[in-house]
Motif scaffolding. Sequence first.
Motif, PDB file in Angstrom:
ATOM      1  N   ARG A 146      33.499  29.480  23.808  1.00 13.98           N
ATOM      2  CA  ARG A 146      34.709  29.339  24.693  1.00 13.98           C
ATOM      3  C   ARG A 146      34.540  30.350  25.792  1.00 13.98           C
ATOM      4  O   ARG A 146      35.483  30.325  26.953  1.00 13.98           O
ATOM      5  CB  ARG A 146      35.934  29.554  23.845  1.00 13.98           C
ATOM      6  N   ALA A 147      33.640  31.158  25.875  1.00 14.66           N
ATOM      7  CA  ALA A 147      33.573  31.950  26.999  1.00 14.66           C
ATOM      8  C   ALA A 147      33.563  31.528  28.537  1.00 14.66           C
ATOM      9  O   ALA A 147      34.237  32.118  29.240  1.00 14.66           O
ATOM     10  CB  ALA A 147      32.393  32.872  26.790  1.00 14.66           C
ATOM     11  N   PRO A 148      33.058  30.175  28.705  1.00 19.04           N
ATOM     12  CA  PRO A 148      33.227  29.894  30.015  1.00 19.04           C
ATOM     13  C   PRO A 148      34.417  29.362  30.466  1.00 19.04           C
ATOM     14  O   PRO A 148      34.851  29.236  31.864  1.00 19.04           O
ATOM     15  CB  PRO A 148      32.179  28.470  30.005  1.00 19.04           C
ATOM     16  N   PHE A 149      35.304  29.146  29.503  1.00 16.58           N
ATOM     17  CA  PHE A 149      36.880  28.821  29.731  1.00 16.58           C
ATOM     18  C   PHE A 149      37.497  30.058  30.061  1.00 16.58           C
ATOM     19  O   PHE A 149      38.985  29.881  30.043  1.00 16.58           O
ATOM     20  CB  PHE A 149      37.432  28.038  28.686  1.00 16.58           C
ATOM     21  N   ASP A 150      37.220  31.210  29.939  1.00 19.03           N
ATOM     22  CA  ASP A 150      37.975  32.486  30.012  1.00 19.03           C
ATOM     23  C   ASP A 150      38.344  32.926  31.700  1.00 19.03           C
ATOM     24  O   ASP A 150      37.430  33.249  32.349  1.00 19.03           O
ATOM     25  CB  ASP A 150      37.304  33.828  29.673  1.00 19.03           C
ATOM     26  N   HIS A 151      39.516  32.229  32.004  1.00 16.68           N
ATOM     27  CA  HIS A 151      40.031  32.633  33.307  1.00 16.68           C
ATOM     28  C   HIS A 151      41.455  33.580  33.241  1.00 16.68           C
ATOM     29  O   HIS A 151      42.084  33.525  34.100  1.00 16.68           O
ATOM     30  CB  HIS A 151      40.483  31.194  33.841  1.00 16.68           C
ATOM     31  N   HIS A 152      41.244  34.209  32.136  1.00 15.90           N
ATOM     32  CA  HIS A 152      42.086  35.395  31.928  1.00 15.90           C
ATOM     33  C   HIS A 152      41.672  36.745  32.444  1.00 15.90           C
ATOM     34  O   HIS A 152      41.965  37.226  33.332  1.00 15.90           O
ATOM     35  CB  HIS A 152      42.496  35.271  30.321  1.00 15.90           C
ATOM     36  N   GLU A 153      40.683  37.100  31.499  1.00 15.39           N
ATOM     37  CA  GLU A 153      40.059  38.333  31.937  1.00 15.39           C
ATOM     38  C   GLU A 153      39.181  38.291  33.175  1.00 15.39           C
ATOM     39  O   GLU A 153      39.376  39.153  34.375  1.00 15.39           O
ATOM     40  CB  GLU A 153      39.150  38.905  31.020  1.00 15.39           C
ATOM     41  N   ARG A 154      38.659  37.043  33.543  1.00 11.99           N
ATOM     42  CA  ARG A 154      37.638  36.867  34.684  1.00 11.99           C
ATOM     43  C   ARG A 154      38.646  36.961  35.833  1.00 11.99           C
ATOM     44  O   ARG A 154      38.397  37.536  37.024  1.00 11.99           O
ATOM     45  CB  ARG A 154      37.032  35.472  34.601  1.00 11.99           C
ATOM     46  N   TYR A 155      39.749  36.250  35.860  1.00 13.73           N
ATOM     47  CA  TYR A 155      40.708  36.165  37.055  1.00 13.73           C
ATOM     48  C   TYR A 155      41.287  37.503  37.271  1.00 13.73           C
ATOM     49  O   TYR A 155      41.272  38.059  38.595  1.00 13.73           O
ATOM     50  CB  TYR A 155      41.888  35.362  36.798  1.00 13.73           C
ATOM     51  N   LEU A 156      41.728  38.268  36.380  1.00 11.43           N
ATOM     52  CA  LEU A 156      42.294  39.605  36.738  1.00 11.43           C
ATOM     53  C   LEU A 156      41.219  40.671  37.130  1.00 11.43           C
ATOM     54  O   LEU A 156      41.573  41.259  37.906  1.00 11.43           O
ATOM     55  CB  LEU A 156      42.954  40.084  35.120  1.00 11.43           C
ATOM     56  N   ARG A 157      40.068  40.773  36.512  1.00 15.19           N
ATOM     57  CA  ARG A 157      39.205  41.516  36.870  1.00 15.19           C
ATOM     58  C   ARG A 157      38.714  41.220  38.381  1.00 15.19           C
ATOM     59  O   ARG A 157      38.631  42.056  39.046  1.00 15.19           O
ATOM     60  CB  ARG A 157      37.860  41.495  35.899  1.00 15.19           C
ATOM     61  N   ASP A 158      38.451  40.027  38.593  1.00 10.78           N
ATOM     62  CA  ASP A 158      38.105  39.499  39.997  1.00 10.78           C
ATOM     63  C   ASP A 158      38.839  39.989  41.018  1.00 10.78           C
ATOM     64  O   ASP A 158      38.842  40.279  42.209  1.00 10.78           O
ATOM     65  CB  ASP A 158      37.679  38.165  39.987  1.00 10.78           C
ATOM     66  N   PHE A 159      40.302  39.630  40.640  1.00 13.53           N
ATOM     67  CA  PHE A 159      41.356  39.823  41.735  1.00 13.53           C
ATOM     68  C   PHE A 159      41.688  41.308  41.856  1.00 13.53           C
ATOM     69  O   PHE A 159      41.678  41.819  43.144  1.00 13.53           O
ATOM     70  CB  PHE A 159      42.719  39.159  41.294  1.00 13.53           C
ATOM     71  N   ILE A 160      41.862  41.957  40.656  1.00  9.53           N
ATOM     72  CA  ILE A 160      42.129  43.426  40.775  1.00  9.53           C
ATOM     73  C   ILE A 160      40.975  44.219  41.663  1.00  9.53           C
ATOM     74  O   ILE A 160      41.243  45.240  42.506  1.00  9.53           O
ATOM     75  CB  ILE A 160      42.431  44.156  39.508  1.00  9.53           C
ATOM     76  N   ALA A 161      39.682  44.004  41.072  1.00 11.77           N
ATOM     77  CA  ALA A 161      38.430  44.719  41.662  1.00 11.77           C
ATOM     78  C   ALA A 161      38.219  44.035  43.242  1.00 11.77           C
ATOM     79  O   ALA A 161      37.934  45.059  44.064  1.00 11.77           O
ATOM     80  CB  ALA A 161      37.096  44.485  40.846  1.00 11.77           C
ATOM     81  N   GLY A 162      38.308  42.719  43.276  1.00 10.73           N
ATOM     82  CA  GLY A 162      37.982  42.258  44.734  1.00 10.73           C
ATOM     83  C   GLY A 162      39.209  42.459  45.821  1.00 10.73           C
ATOM     84  O   GLY A 162      38.708  43.007  47.007  1.00 10.73           O
ATOM     85  N   HIS A 163      40.258  42.116  45.403  1.00  9.48           N
ATOM     86  CA  HIS A 163      41.426  42.138  46.499  1.00  9.48           C
ATOM     87  C   HIS A 163      41.874  43.700  46.447  1.00  9.48           C
ATOM     88  O   HIS A 163      42.330  44.027  47.786  1.00  9.48           O
ATOM     89  CB  HIS A 163      42.492  41.264  46.107  1.00  9.48           C
ATOM     90  N   TYR A 164      42.144  44.354  45.478  1.00  9.26           N
ATOM     91  CA  TYR A 164      42.737  45.430  45.359  1.00  9.26           C
ATOM     92  C   TYR A 164      41.778  46.536  45.556  1.00  9.26           C
ATOM     93  O   TYR A 164      42.300  47.972  45.878  1.00  9.26           O
ATOM     94  CB  TYR A 164      43.511  45.806  44.233  1.00  9.26           C
ATOM     95  N   ASP A 165      40.533  46.296  45.801  1.00 13.41           N
ATOM     96  CA  ASP A 165      39.367  47.154  45.945  1.00 13.41           C
ATOM     97  C   ASP A 165      39.332  48.528  44.739  1.00 13.41           C
ATOM     98  O   ASP A 165      39.369  49.656  44.963  1.00 13.41           O
ATOM     99  CB  ASP A 165      39.489  47.760  47.283  1.00 13.41           C
ATOM    100  N   VAL A 166      39.877  48.059  43.461  1.00 14.22           N
ATOM    101  CA  VAL A 166      39.888  48.901  42.654  1.00 14.22           C
ATOM    102  C   VAL A 166      38.721  49.121  41.636  1.00 14.22           C
ATOM    103  O   VAL A 166      38.356  47.961  41.166  1.00 14.22           O
ATOM    104  CB  VAL A 166      41.162  48.553  41.502  1.00 14.22           C
ATOM    105  N   ASP A 167      37.897  50.074  41.389  1.00 16.19           N
ATOM    106  CA  ASP A 167      36.880  50.305  40.577  1.00 16.19           C
ATOM    107  C   ASP A 167      36.887  50.521  39.146  1.00 16.19           C
ATOM    108  O   ASP A 167      35.973  50.876  38.449  1.00 16.19           O
ATOM    109  CB  ASP A 167      35.901  51.189  41.421  1.00 16.19           C
TER     110      ASP A 167
END
Length: 203
Positions: A146-167
């Motif tokens: 089910r890993a490919p269906f993870d739009h939970h951690e992947r979304y939050l990680r991509d958004f927080i790191a990508g948009h907010y520039d948080v490392d």
Amino acid sequence: MPHLLHLDSSARRSSFSRELSARYAAGWTGTRTYRDLAADPVPVIGEAWTEICDALLGNGVTEPTHYATVVETPDQKTAWAIVEPLLNELLEADVVLIGAPMYNVSIPAALKAWIDQVTFPKMSLRGKQFVITGARGGTYAEGTPRAPFDHHERYLRDFIAGHYDVDDVRFVHAELTNALVDPHLAARDGERKASREAALKAL
């Protein structure tokens, strides 16, 4: 003194994500602001909010302390009255702790509404740390079917790191929570217990 913004978003008053976020918060030694996004929902954004975003882009405003300078119309002022306290809580935090269960392979609508309200163009939160305590009915860990269906951690990680520039974005999950109620997962209840204990220990 460091400040924690603690958000919960589970629709359940007694939930795994709340248990995990509470464990982290219990060890916090600084000041804390708490907001229950499920019990006290944030309104969804409206057209006036989008007008504020357009004005920020058009005027090149990227510093959050200057956002209010573009707010002009009565409708925009009404929208800003919702945004301002939420945004101030976010900006004042050194660490943002979010209890976020997985709903329908993504995040709860209550959490998405909060994200939409406090997020603006070219907005940086570099220097803050985000800690996400998740709970998932199945298992979506790397290497599982089910890993490919993870739009939970992947979304939050991509958004927080990508948009907010948080490392510094950290995730701790309790997996297979549905083993408590789903007969098809009953045989995996030992894995559920082990995942919960590992998550609590990590926190």
